[in-house]
Design a protein around this motif. Structure first.
Motif, PDB file in Angstrom:
ATOM      1  N   MET A 152       0.837  -1.175   0.000  1.00 45.55           N
ATOM      2  CA  MET A 152       0.000   0.000   0.000  1.00 45.55           C
ATOM      3  C   MET A 152       0.885   1.241   0.000  1.00 45.55           C
ATOM      4  O   MET A 152       2.023   1.200   0.413  1.00 45.55           O
ATOM      5  N   SER A 153       0.322   2.307  -0.383  1.00 44.02           N
ATOM      6  CA  SER A 153       1.086   3.554  -0.390  1.00 44.02           C
ATOM      7  C   SER A 153       0.719   4.387   0.839  1.00 44.02           C
ATOM      8  O   SER A 153      -0.353   4.240   1.421  1.00 44.02           O
ATOM      9  N   GLN A 154       1.620   5.227   1.222  1.00 43.27           N
ATOM     10  CA  GLN A 154       1.336   6.132   2.320  1.00 43.27           C
ATOM     11  C   GLN A 154       1.974   7.478   2.008  1.00 43.27           C
ATOM     12  O   GLN A 154       2.947   7.552   1.271  1.00 43.27           O
ATOM     13  N   ARG A 155       1.447   8.489   2.569  1.00 49.35           N
ATOM     14  CA  ARG A 155       1.934   9.844   2.330  1.00 49.35           C
ATOM     15  C   ARG A 155       3.174  10.101   3.184  1.00 49.35           C
ATOM     16  O   ARG A 155       3.208   9.820   4.374  1.00 49.35           O
ATOM     17  N   ILE A 156       4.214  10.641   2.522  1.00 50.49           N
ATOM     18  CA  ILE A 156       5.438  11.027   3.211  1.00 50.49           C
ATOM     19  C   ILE A 156       5.569  12.534   3.060  1.00 50.49           C
ATOM     20  O   ILE A 156       5.529  13.059   1.956  1.00 50.49           O
ATOM     21  N   THR A 157       5.733  13.187   4.166  1.00 57.61           N
ATOM     22  CA  THR A 157       5.856  14.641   4.116  1.00 57.61           C
ATOM     23  C   THR A 157       7.250  15.017   3.638  1.00 57.61           C
ATOM     24  O   THR A 157       8.182  14.205   3.651  1.00 57.61           O
ATOM     25  N   GLY A 158       7.396  16.265   3.219  1.00 57.71           N
ATOM     26  CA  GLY A 158       8.684  16.752   2.767  1.00 57.71           C
ATOM     27  C   GLY A 158       9.733  16.688   3.855  1.00 57.71           C
ATOM     28  O   GLY A 158      10.916  16.420   3.602  1.00 57.71           O
ATOM     29  N   LEU A 159       9.340  16.922   5.083  1.00 58.43           N
ATOM     30  CA  LEU A 159      10.269  16.866   6.209  1.00 58.43           C
ATOM     31  C   LEU A 159      10.772  15.444   6.423  1.00 58.43           C
ATOM     32  O   LEU A 159      11.970  15.211   6.618  1.00 58.43           O
ATOM     33  N   GLU A 160       9.862  14.473   6.372  1.00 65.31           N
ATOM     34  CA  GLU A 160      10.265  13.077   6.521  1.00 65.31           C
ATOM     35  C   GLU A 160      11.195  12.647   5.379  1.00 65.31           C
ATOM     36  O   GLU A 160      12.167  11.928   5.598  1.00 65.31           O
ATOM     37  N   LEU A 161      10.900  13.103   4.179  1.00 64.79           N
ATOM     38  CA  LEU A 161      11.729  12.777   3.026  1.00 64.79           C
ATOM     39  C   LEU A 161      13.113  13.399   3.166  1.00 64.79           C
ATOM     40  O   LEU A 161      14.125  12.752   2.888  1.00 64.79           O
ATOM     41  N   ALA A 162      13.175  14.641   3.618  1.00 64.21           N
ATOM     42  CA  ALA A 162      14.459  15.320   3.801  1.00 64.21           C
ATOM     43  C   ALA A 162      15.303  14.629   4.863  1.00 64.21           C
ATOM     44  O   ALA A 162      16.533  14.574   4.755  1.00 64.21           O
ATOM     45  N   GLU A 163      14.661  14.105   5.909  1.00 61.81           N
ATOM     46  CA  GLU A 163      15.399  13.395   6.952  1.00 61.81           C
ATOM     47  C   GLU A 163      15.963  12.079   6.437  1.00 61.81           C
ATOM     48  O   GLU A 163      17.051  11.666   6.821  1.00 61.81           O
ATOM     49  N   ALA A 164      15.241  11.430   5.551  1.00 63.64           N
ATOM     50  CA  ALA A 164      15.671  10.131   5.043  1.00 63.64           C
ATOM     51  C   ALA A 164      16.637  10.258   3.867  1.00 63.64           C
ATOM     52  O   ALA A 164      17.428   9.345   3.618  1.00 63.64           O
ATOM     53  N   ALA A 165      16.594  11.373   3.166  1.00 65.79           N
ATOM     54  CA  ALA A 165      17.406  11.526   1.959  1.00 65.79           C
ATOM     55  C   ALA A 165      18.845  11.851   2.295  1.00 65.79           C
ATOM     56  O   ALA A 165      19.138  12.517   3.284  1.00 65.79           O
ATOM     57  N   ILE A 166      19.726  11.368   1.469  1.00 65.85           N
ATOM     58  CA  ILE A 166      21.140  11.733   1.565  1.00 65.85           C
ATOM     59  C   ILE A 166      21.389  12.735   0.450  1.00 65.85           C
ATOM     60  O   ILE A 166      21.283  12.401  -0.732  1.00 65.85           O
ATOM     61  N   ILE A 167      21.696  13.954   0.841  1.00 62.49           N
ATOM     62  CA  ILE A 167      21.859  15.012  -0.139  1.00 62.49           C
ATOM     63  C   ILE A 167      23.339  15.330  -0.257  1.00 62.49           C
ATOM     64  O   ILE A 167      24.023  15.528   0.739  1.00 62.49           O
ATOM     65  N   THR A 168      23.805  15.374  -1.493  1.00 61.60           N
ATOM     66  CA  THR A 168      25.198  15.701  -1.746  1.00 61.60           C
ATOM     67  C   THR A 168      25.257  16.777  -2.820  1.00 61.60           C
ATOM     68  O   THR A 168      24.409  16.818  -3.706  1.00 61.60           O
ATOM     69  N   THR A 169      26.243  17.627  -2.719  1.00 62.07           N
ATOM     70  CA  THR A 169      26.376  18.692  -3.714  1.00 62.07           C
ATOM     71  C   THR A 169      27.421  18.345  -4.757  1.00 62.07           C
ATOM     72  O   THR A 169      27.504  19.001  -5.782  1.00 62.07           O
ATOM     73  N   ALA A 170      28.234  17.335  -4.500  1.00 63.27           N
ATOM     74  CA  ALA A 170      29.261  16.945  -5.471  1.00 63.27           C
ATOM     75  C   ALA A 170      28.604  16.180  -6.613  1.00 63.27           C
ATOM     76  O   ALA A 170      27.757  15.310  -6.383  1.00 63.27           O
ATOM     77  N   PRO A 171      28.987  16.491  -7.857  1.00 64.12           N
ATOM     78  CA  PRO A 171      28.408  15.740  -8.979  1.00 64.12           C
ATOM     79  C   PRO A 171      28.896  14.297  -8.962  1.00 64.12           C
ATOM     80  O   PRO A 171      30.045  14.024  -8.592  1.00 64.12           O
ATOM     81  N   ALA A 172      28.032  13.418  -9.304  1.00 62.14           N
ATOM     82  CA  ALA A 172      28.387  11.995  -9.329  1.00 62.14           C
ATOM     83  C   ALA A 172      29.276  11.721 -10.535  1.00 62.14           C
ATOM     84  O   ALA A 172      28.998  12.194 -11.631  1.00 62.14           O
ATOM     85  N   GLN A 173      30.340  10.981 -10.322  1.00 59.59           N
ATOM     86  CA  GLN A 173      31.201  10.579 -11.425  1.00 59.59           C
ATOM     87  C   GLN A 173      30.615   9.317 -12.036  1.00 59.59           C
ATOM     88  O   GLN A 173      30.401   8.319 -11.353  1.00 59.59           O
TER      89      GLN A 173
END
Length: 139
Positions: free
Chosen positions: A1-22
Protein backbone atom coordinates in the motif's frame (compact mmCIF):
# COMPACT_ATOMS: atom_id res chain seq x y z
CA UNK A 1 0.00 0.00 0.00
CA UNK A 2 1.09 3.55 -0.39
CA UNK A 3 1.34 6.13 2.32
CA UNK A 4 1.93 9.84 2.33
CA UNK A 5 5.44 11.03 3.21
CA UNK A 6 5.86 14.64 4.12
CA UNK A 7 8.68 16.75 2.77
CA UNK A 8 10.27 16.87 6.21
CA UNK A 9 10.27 13.08 6.52
CA UNK A 10 11.73 12.78 3.03
CA UNK A 11 14.46 15.32 3.80
CA UNK A 12 15.40 13.40 6.95
CA UNK A 13 15.67 10.13 5.04
CA UNK A 14 17.41 11.53 1.96
CA UNK A 15 21.14 11.73 1.57
CA UNK A 16 21.86 15.01 -0.14
CA UNK A 17 25.20 15.70 -1.75
CA UNK A 18 26.38 18.69 -3.71
CA UNK A 19 29.26 16.94 -5.47
CA UNK A 20 28.41 15.74 -8.98
CA UNK A 21 28.39 12.00 -9.33
CA UNK A 22 31.20 10.58 -11.43
CA UNK A 23 29.73 8.28 -13.98
CA UNK A 24 31.69 5.69 -15.89
CA UNK A 25 29.69 4.46 -18.81
CA UNK A 26 30.78 1.71 -21.15
CA UNK A 27 29.11 2.55 -24.43
CA UNK A 28 31.56 0.45 -26.38
CA UNK A 29 29.98 -2.45 -28.20
CA UNK A 30 33.13 -4.54 -27.79
CA UNK A 31 33.76 -5.02 -31.50
CA UNK A 32 36.43 -3.53 -33.75
CA UNK A 33 35.43 -0.47 -35.73
CA UNK A 34 36.19 -2.33 -38.95
CA UNK A 35 33.19 -4.62 -38.48
CA UNK A 36 30.90 -1.61 -38.37
CA UNK A 37 32.58 -0.16 -41.45
CA UNK A 38 32.03 -3.43 -43.35
CA UNK A 39 28.40 -3.48 -42.22
CA UNK A 40 27.80 0.09 -43.45
CA UNK A 41 29.66 -0.72 -46.66
CA UNK A 42 27.49 -3.78 -47.33
CA UNK A 43 24.27 -1.83 -46.79
CA UNK A 44 25.47 1.02 -49.01
CA UNK A 45 26.64 -1.49 -51.63
CA UNK A 46 23.12 -2.93 -51.65
CA UNK A 47 21.69 0.55 -52.26
CA UNK A 48 24.28 1.02 -55.02
CA UNK A 49 23.34 -2.26 -56.68
CA UNK A 50 19.65 -1.35 -56.58
CA UNK A 51 20.43 2.11 -57.95
CA UNK A 52 22.52 0.75 -60.81
CA UNK A 53 19.97 -1.94 -61.70
CA UNK A 54 16.72 -0.01 -61.37
CA UNK A 55 17.59 3.70 -61.47
CA UNK A 56 14.87 5.90 -62.85
CA UNK A 57 14.08 9.53 -62.17
CA UNK A 58 11.44 8.53 -59.64
CA UNK A 59 13.86 6.38 -57.60
CA UNK A 60 16.67 8.90 -57.19
CA UNK A 61 15.20 10.61 -54.14
CA UNK A 62 14.08 7.44 -52.30
CA UNK A 63 17.46 5.76 -52.81
CA UNK A 64 19.26 8.90 -51.63
CA UNK A 65 17.05 8.98 -48.53
CA UNK A 66 17.80 5.32 -47.84
CA UNK A 67 21.56 5.90 -48.20
CA UNK A 68 21.33 8.98 -45.96
CA UNK A 69 19.37 7.00 -43.36
CA UNK A 70 22.01 4.26 -43.28
CA UNK A 71 24.85 6.77 -42.87
CA UNK A 72 22.91 8.82 -40.30
CA UNK A 73 21.86 5.76 -38.30
CA UNK A 74 25.38 4.42 -37.96
CA UNK A 75 26.73 7.95 -37.40
CA UNK A 76 24.41 8.51 -34.44
CA UNK A 77 25.48 5.17 -32.99
CA UNK A 78 29.14 6.14 -33.36
CA UNK A 79 28.51 9.50 -31.71
CA UNK A 80 26.67 7.82 -28.84
CA UNK A 81 29.49 5.32 -28.31
CA UNK A 82 32.14 8.05 -28.10
CA UNK A 83 30.31 10.74 -26.14
CA UNK A 84 31.23 11.91 -22.67
CA UNK A 85 31.12 11.64 -19.62
CA UNK A 86 34.21 9.58 -19.16
CA UNK A 87 34.47 6.62 -21.41
CA UNK A 88 38.06 5.38 -21.21
CA UNK A 89 37.06 2.14 -22.92
CA UNK A 90 38.19 1.88 -26.53
CA UNK A 91 36.99 -0.54 -29.18
CA UNK A 92 39.02 -3.72 -29.41
CA UNK A 93 41.80 -3.79 -31.96
CA UNK A 94 41.75 -6.57 -34.53
CA UNK A 95 44.53 -8.36 -32.64
CA UNK A 96 42.70 -8.19 -29.32
CA UNK A 97 39.45 -9.24 -30.98
CA UNK A 98 41.16 -12.17 -32.68
CA UNK A 99 42.81 -13.43 -29.51
CA UNK A 100 40.05 -12.76 -26.97
CA UNK A 101 36.83 -13.04 -28.90
CA UNK A 102 33.81 -11.52 -27.21
CA UNK A 103 31.43 -12.44 -24.42
CA UNK A 104 27.72 -12.36 -25.27
CA UNK A 105 24.64 -13.17 -23.26
CA UNK A 106 24.66 -16.68 -24.72
CA UNK A 107 28.35 -17.31 -24.00
CA UNK A 108 31.81 -16.68 -25.37
CA UNK A 109 32.25 -16.29 -29.13
CA UNK A 110 35.49 -16.44 -31.05
CA UNK A 111 36.31 -13.58 -33.40
CA UNK A 112 35.16 -15.62 -36.39
CA UNK A 113 31.84 -16.55 -34.78
CA UNK A 114 31.17 -12.96 -33.69
CA UNK A 115 32.06 -11.62 -37.14
CA UNK A 116 29.68 -14.06 -38.78
CA UNK A 117 26.89 -13.02 -36.42
CA UNK A 118 27.47 -9.32 -37.11
CA UNK A 119 27.91 -9.58 -40.87
CA UNK A 120 25.43 -12.30 -41.84
CA UNK A 121 22.45 -9.99 -42.37
CA UNK A 122 24.21 -7.23 -44.34
CA UNK A 123 25.98 -9.77 -46.55
CA UNK A 124 22.78 -11.74 -47.19
CA UNK A 125 20.96 -8.52 -48.10
CA UNK A 126 23.75 -7.60 -50.50
CA UNK A 127 23.72 -11.07 -52.09
CA UNK A 128 19.94 -10.86 -52.42
CA UNK A 129 20.26 -7.47 -54.12
CA UNK A 130 22.85 -8.77 -56.59
CA UNK A 131 20.67 -11.79 -57.30
CA UNK A 132 17.62 -9.60 -57.98
CA UNK A 133 19.69 -7.33 -60.23
CA UNK A 134 20.99 -10.33 -62.22
CA UNK A 135 17.50 -11.74 -62.60
CA UNK A 136 16.17 -8.34 -63.73
CA UNK A 137 19.01 -8.02 -66.26
CA UNK A 138 18.28 -11.45 -67.73
CA UNK A 139 14.56 -10.89 -68.10
Amino acid sequence: MSQRITGLELAEAAIITTAPAQTRVDRNFGLPTGLYAVTVGAYLAFVGVMASAFMTGQLAVPLAIIAFSIIFGFGVTRSWATMKPGHPEKPLSWGQFGSRGIMTLTGHLTAKEASVQVLILPVLILVWGVTVAIIAALV
